[in-house]
Design a protein around this motif. Structure first.
Motif, mmCIF file in Angstrom:
data_model
loop_
_atom_site.group_PDB
_atom_site.id
_atom_site.type_symbol
_atom_site.label_atom_id
_atom_site.label_comp_id
_atom_site.label_asym_id
_atom_site.label_seq_id
_atom_site.Cartn_x
_atom_site.Cartn_y
_atom_site.Cartn_z
ATOM 1 N N ARG A 159 -0.788 1.947 11.308
ATOM 2 C CA ARG A 159 -2.120 2.292 10.808
ATOM 3 C C ARG A 159 -2.861 3.186 11.802
ATOM 4 N NH1 ARG A 159 -7.074 -1.811 9.049
ATOM 5 N NH2 ARG A 159 -7.476 -0.717 7.100
ATOM 6 N N GLN A 160 -2.845 2.800 13.081
ATOM 7 C CA GLN A 160 -3.568 3.575 14.090
ATOM 8 C C GLN A 160 -2.978 4.981 14.220
ATOM 9 O OE1 GLN A 160 -6.380 2.506 15.234
ATOM 10 N NE2 GLN A 160 -6.131 0.464 14.350
ATOM 11 N N PRO A 281 0.660 5.587 2.917
ATOM 12 C CA PRO A 281 0.103 6.883 3.322
ATOM 13 C C PRO A 281 0.712 7.432 4.606
ATOM 14 C CG PRO A 281 -1.466 5.127 3.803
ATOM 15 C CD PRO A 281 -0.308 4.489 3.094
ATOM 16 N N SER A 282 1.248 6.553 5.488
ATOM 17 C CA SER A 282 1.729 7.043 6.783
ATOM 18 C C SER A 282 3.163 7.554 6.680
ATOM 19 C CB SER A 282 1.662 5.929 7.837
ATOM 20 O OG SER A 282 2.674 4.970 7.607
ATOM 21 N N THR A 283 3.438 8.662 7.352
ATOM 22 C CA THR A 283 4.785 9.250 7.353
ATOM 23 C C THR A 283 5.790 8.269 7.966
ATOM 24 O OG1 THR A 283 3.713 11.373 7.709
ATOM 25 C CG2 THR A 283 6.086 11.324 7.980
ATOM 26 N N ALA A 284 5.401 7.638 9.077
ATOM 27 C CA ALA A 284 6.306 6.696 9.749
ATOM 28 C C ALA A 284 6.679 5.549 8.821
ATOM 29 C CB ALA A 284 5.636 6.152 11.012
ATOM 30 N N GLY A 285 5.703 5.023 8.088
ATOM 31 C CA GLY A 285 5.963 3.925 7.161
ATOM 32 C C GLY A 285 6.938 4.332 6.070
ATOM 33 N N ARG A 286 6.723 5.518 5.501
ATOM 34 C CA ARG A 286 7.613 5.989 4.434
ATOM 35 C C ARG A 286 9.039 6.174 4.953
ATOM 36 N NH1 ARG A 286 3.072 9.222 3.256
ATOM 37 N NH2 ARG A 286 4.045 11.076 4.181
#
Length: 1007
Positions: A159-160, A281-286
């Protein structure tokens, strides 16, 4: 705000700061708060509980114990349970008045003792549960102080980093600061629905607290403001519960959530990964296949999680039954604006009615100047109205449109009207020449909506078949005058007036309109009986069974009373329960009655036709509109609605003088048969709450699900009168279980931008009917309460009673099979220390913690025996654990009994039903033979219908219960695998004969 004290505040947190991470929870716990401690001896004590600075133990005061003994080491805690699920809570009378949502228990020590606590509110309980579960899953935090706790979780880092990337996009100079306007705009873009003024105020508070001279915003301030304003505590607590405290979900977590909580029994890992990529929404998460807090929030607010089952967004019912088997959306004088006396005619009203899915419009036509008929009394031209109707007739729905003609034209203008109708509608006009038989003859049934697609059917007065001239006389009922805008303030004439009717117009009429008729008469199929609301209400109250039987073959319409000068509407539910197909409403008048109508017709894709319940269609069935008790053949269902929170609530319209403050509460209304009608409400949220937390659960018993409607109404609490904020109405059959988003609608039925409720829905004893059973739902307790719904009645006709008698045994067996399976599930949940609302996944997780040894394999493993998923003990078990495994075995064996015996019992019941139906045509003769007359004869017919309905209902229920049992076995096997109780055969479980459950497209049925 005038200093007026409000009913109650829901947040008992000491500061306005929202909880958005485990660190926030632990900080709150270290500050401490008052909790009620419930003892096994029924005493309740208030104590102040704190978490020590080293995160190593809980302490409480005051206490008779010395300081070292008034503590509980975190390392001794085995699990943390929510709700009233322990022995102390379940068998402690005084704790009944304490809120279920605010209760939790800490299970500790080798003997699994419980510390049972109740917080002042649900959100405070959630903080303690989340914080303690975090410590249990992160033993490295214990004793290590509070430095950076929670900040290091995978979800929090994602998130951060995402917020930093979004900040960098608007930080054009790369100096690490942006203007306040830019920061506000960015947060409003990332969190749709948040009020700009709220974000701006937060930045001003940050500036004041830091005594800054500039309004520029740093990355840290941007992240702090976003997390504080855009974190929904209800979603955060749910995420932590599902994610084993990592603050993000992987595909397996999401799949388990969809299967056990959201009622999607065939969710696949691939489908879950696709969802993750769509909402995270985060690229890393996807890239890592993880769904963080913001992605999970977006998912829960999306169409994927709406309350309305997406199956019902399109036509989903059988449209090949006779027209009389459907409720039909009808409008009343929709061309009038405002009231019934002075209202102007406006063709826009006709357009709006057709766009809303109305399938019955009426046109009041009178003589006009220059030989041209007029719509209404001196309102507009008839030719234009027909053109408008023709243009919009089939844009929203392809199913037939009934044009209800009320005309008082002279014969010459009737001829002109007929010419207009032919010219405008052409081949769309369904004329009597195309009927299978003449009007006076007996057709077997009316055609279906499918057969009549794209057709316009004219409803009006028709010359009798024996009339051979070019015109003749027909009676003109009171209604005819009402429809034309003449309000009946004097009694109608004793003799009906006569109207001259031209053959050209009569021949275009497909459905002949008749006034009130005795329910015992059987008019021709191609007629429509039109009733005033008073007369229809009297029939529904005094002769409910006769009214339902009449509507099985005949179309019936109810119109609003002529004294409703303000165009208000009657309650349509009062007539639907009597089987009335067309309840004509003033579409121009918003309010609860129109909300109910929209909710009803949303059930079948908004096409204007909704299939009536089977008991209103089948030739032999028992149903009473005034039913105050059970419906034969089926047990009542239990609906539990947990209202968790509301979001982006606007101020009520016209409440500008009240400033920014709103004090919302939610009313839940259940509409249906009299036994089902009720309403309940939440408490009022604190002042200025546009995003209030409620966390309140309500329970409803639903005897007749097919007729039930649930309406959510959000109101602003005010001394003068509670103002309407928004509402949403949905048919019971369209409800989806699990955590759901309820989109709120305004007074006129338009969506409120971003305005919504967040709820949890659980339905027990839901029957099939083509929709998958939703596991993860609770089971009704005390399942053996009364079995009136399966009791056969004595008809007084010997040959009939002898035919029905052999069904008593199999009916008892069928009920025992179903209820034994339900009872085993309830008992297992109680043994696991979980409430009836708990899911099977939670039960297995609770069991797995008992079976898990610190350094070796679990002390039980999943084994397939004859295709059933048993748990095989390994090594020594404590008595408590063995008792739990026995409870699990009871579930498997009771469902095994149900699966293996259902078909045989079903066959025996169906055979009796078939033999009983043989006597249907002979009932009158058999009654005479037994000397039954009058009321006794009627009672015999009624008892016969009751028995047939019971037998059919139990057949359907047993078939559905077998499918549900197969689903339950899959759920148990999946939960065991996920909890580490690994299968000892081929590693996969597919239950007997289960392939692609009920046509679902979510997977192949294999785990």
């Amino acid at each position: 705000s005038g200093g007026r004290k409000k009913t109650v505040s829901f947040s008992s947190m000491p500061s306005e700061k929202k909880v958005s991470s485990a660190a926030d929870c632990l900080a709150f716990m270290q500050g401490g708060c008052e909790l009620k401690k419930v003892r096994p001896n029924s005493r309740i004590y208030s104590r102040f509980y704190t978490l020590d600075p080293e995160l190593a133990c809980l302490r409480w005061e005051p206490s008779k114990k010395d300081g070292d003994r008034a503590r509980l080491d975190i390392s001794a805690i085995r699990e943390v349970r929510t709700g009233k699920s322990t022995e102390t809570f379940l068998h402690n009378g005084p704790s009944d008045h304490l809120a279920e949502e605010a209760a939790f228990s800490i299970i500790h020590g080798d003997e699994y003792q419980s510390l049972d606590l109740v917080a002042l509110s649900a959100d405070v309980a959630n903080i303690w549960v989340t914080g303690l579960r975090y410590l249990l899953s992160h033993p490295g935090s214990i004793g290590g102080g509070d430095g950076g706790v929670g900040e290091g979780s995978i979800g929090n880092k994602m998130r951060q980093n995402w917020l930093a990337a979004e900040f960098a996009l608007v930080d054009e100079d790369g100096h690490g600061i942006v203007s306040e306007d830019t920061a506000v705009a960015t947060i409003c873009k990332l969190c749709p629905g948040i009020r700009e003024a709220k974000v701006r105020l937060r930045f001003k508070e940050i500036q004041r607290s830091k005594e800054k001279l500039t309004s520029h915003v740093t990355l840290e301030e941007f992240q702090e403001a976003y997390c504080e304003l855009c974190t929904r505590p209800d979603v955060y607590f749910l995420l932590v519960q599902l994610s084993k405290d990592r603050e993000c979900l992987d595909a397996q977590d999401l799949r388990l959530f969809l299967e056990t909580e959201q009622g999607l029994p065939l969710a696949t890992t691939e489908g879950c990964l696709e969802l993750l990529r769509r909402f995270e929404p985060s690229t890393a998460g996807r890239e890592r296949g993880l769904l963080g807090l913001d992605g999970f929030t977006l998912y829960l607010q999306s169409a994927e999680c709406q309350l309305l089952d997406p199956e019902h967004q399109n036509v989903c019912q059988d449209m090949k039954m006779p027209l009389s088997h459907y409720f039909i959306s009808a409008s009343y004088r929709s061309y009038l604006l405002d009231d019934q006396v002075h209202g102007r005619a406006d063709l826009g009203g006709l357009i709006r009615a057709l766009q809303a899915g109305c399938r019955c419009l009426e046109l009041g036509v009178t003589d006009g100047p220059e030989g041209e008929p007029l719509l209404g009394v001196d309102h507009g031209t008839d030719g234009n109205a027909l053109e408008v109707v023709n243009k919009y007739a089939f844009l929203t729905s392809q199913y037939p449109l009934l044009l209800y003609l009320c005309q008082r034209c002279s014969p010459s203008q009737q001829r002109t009207l007929a010419q207009h109708l032919k010219k405008v509608f052409g081949p769309k006009l369904y004329t009597p020449e195309s009927l299978p038989v003449s009007l006076g003859g007996r057709a077997t049934t009316l055609p279906s909506p499918e057969q009549l697609k794209g057709k316009v059917l004219l409803v009006g007065k028709k010359l009798p078949p024996e009339e051979e001239g070019s015109e003749g006389e027909v009676s003109e009922e009171d209604e005819e005058i009402e429809e034309l805008g003449v309000v009946l303030v004097v009694p109608p004439p004793p003799q009906p007036r006569r109207l001259r009717l031209r053959r050209e117009l009569s021949d275009l009429v497909t459905v002949a309109r008749i006034g009130s008729t005795p329910m015992t008469l059987d008019p021709p199929y191609w007629t429509l009986c039109s009733l005033g609301e008073g007369e229809a209400g009297r029939l529904a109250s005094e002769s409910p069974e006769e009214l339902v039987n009449f509507t099985k073959r005949n179309l019936t319409r109810v119109r609003p009373s002529s004294v409703r000068l303000d165009s208000s509407n009657p309650n349509p539910q009062g007539y639907w329960k009597g089987g009335v197909q067309l309840v004509a409403l003033n579409q121009q008048t918003p309010g609860a009655m129109l909300d109910l109508t929209r909710g009803r017709f949303m059930q079948n894709g908004g096409c204007g036709y909704v299939l009536r319940p089977a008991v209103m269609r089948e030739e032999v069935s028992y149903f009473s509109a005034q039913s105050q008790g059970c419906v034969p053949g089926v047990p009542p269902q239990t609906l539990r609605v947990k209202v968790i929170s509301a979001h982006s609530l606007p101020k009520p319209q016209g409440s500008g003088a009240k400033g920014e403050v709103i004090d919302p509460y939610v009313v839940l209304e259940l509409h249906g048969v009299p036994a089902d009608c009720t309403e309940q409400r939440t408490r009022t949220a604190a002042q200025n709450q546009d995003d209030p937390l409620f966390d309140e659960t309500f329970e409803f018993q639903v005897n007749m699900p097919e007729l039930a409607l649930l309406r959510f109404v959000v109101l602003d609490d005010d001394y003068i009168g509670d103002d309407f904020i928004g509402q949403y109405t949905i048919a019971f059959e369209c409800l989806q279980p699990g955590y759901r988003n309820v989109p709120l609608l305004g007074l006129a039925g338009d969506p409120l931008p971003h305005g919504s409720l967040f709820v949890h829905i659980a339905i027990t004893n839901r029957r099939g009917g083509g929709k998958a059973q939703r596991w993860g739902l609770s089971v009704r307790r005390g399942v053996r309460r009364g079995r009136e719904y399966v009791t056969l009645r004595n008809t007084g006709i010997k040959v009939l009673d002898d035919t029905f008698r052999p069904a008593s045994g199999p009916l008892r067996e069928a009920t025992d099979l179903r209820e034994d399976a339900l009872s085993a599930t309830v008992a297992f949940k109680e043994q696991c220390g979980l409430p009836p609302m708990a899911t099977l996944k939670q039960c297995i997780q609770s069991l797995a913690t008992r079976l898990q040894s610190p350094d070796g394999p679990p002390s039980a493993t999943l084994t397939l025996k004859e295709g059933y998923p048993y748990l095989e003990p390994v090594g020594n078990l404590t008595d408590a654990t063995r008792k739990l495994l026995n409870g699990y075995d009871t579930i498997i064996s009771s469902n095994k009994q149900l699966i293996e015996n259902a078909d045989g019992v079903h066959e025996r019941i169906a055979q009796v039903q078939k033999e009983g139906m043989v006597f249907h045509e002979d009932l009158a003769r058999l009654g005479e033979k037994e000397n039954l007359k009058g009321r006794k004869q009627s009672k015999a017919v009624e008892s016969f219908a009751w028995n047939i309905t019971v037998l059919k209902g139990q057949c359907d229920l047993l078939r559905s219960a077998k499918l549900d049992a197969l689903d339950m076995l899959r759920q148990l096997a999946l939960a065991c695998e996920v909890s580490g109780l690994i299968l000892t055969s081929d590693g996969h479980y597919t239950p007997h004969g289960l392939s692609s459950r009920r046509g679902s497209s979510h997977g192949n049925g294999r785990i």
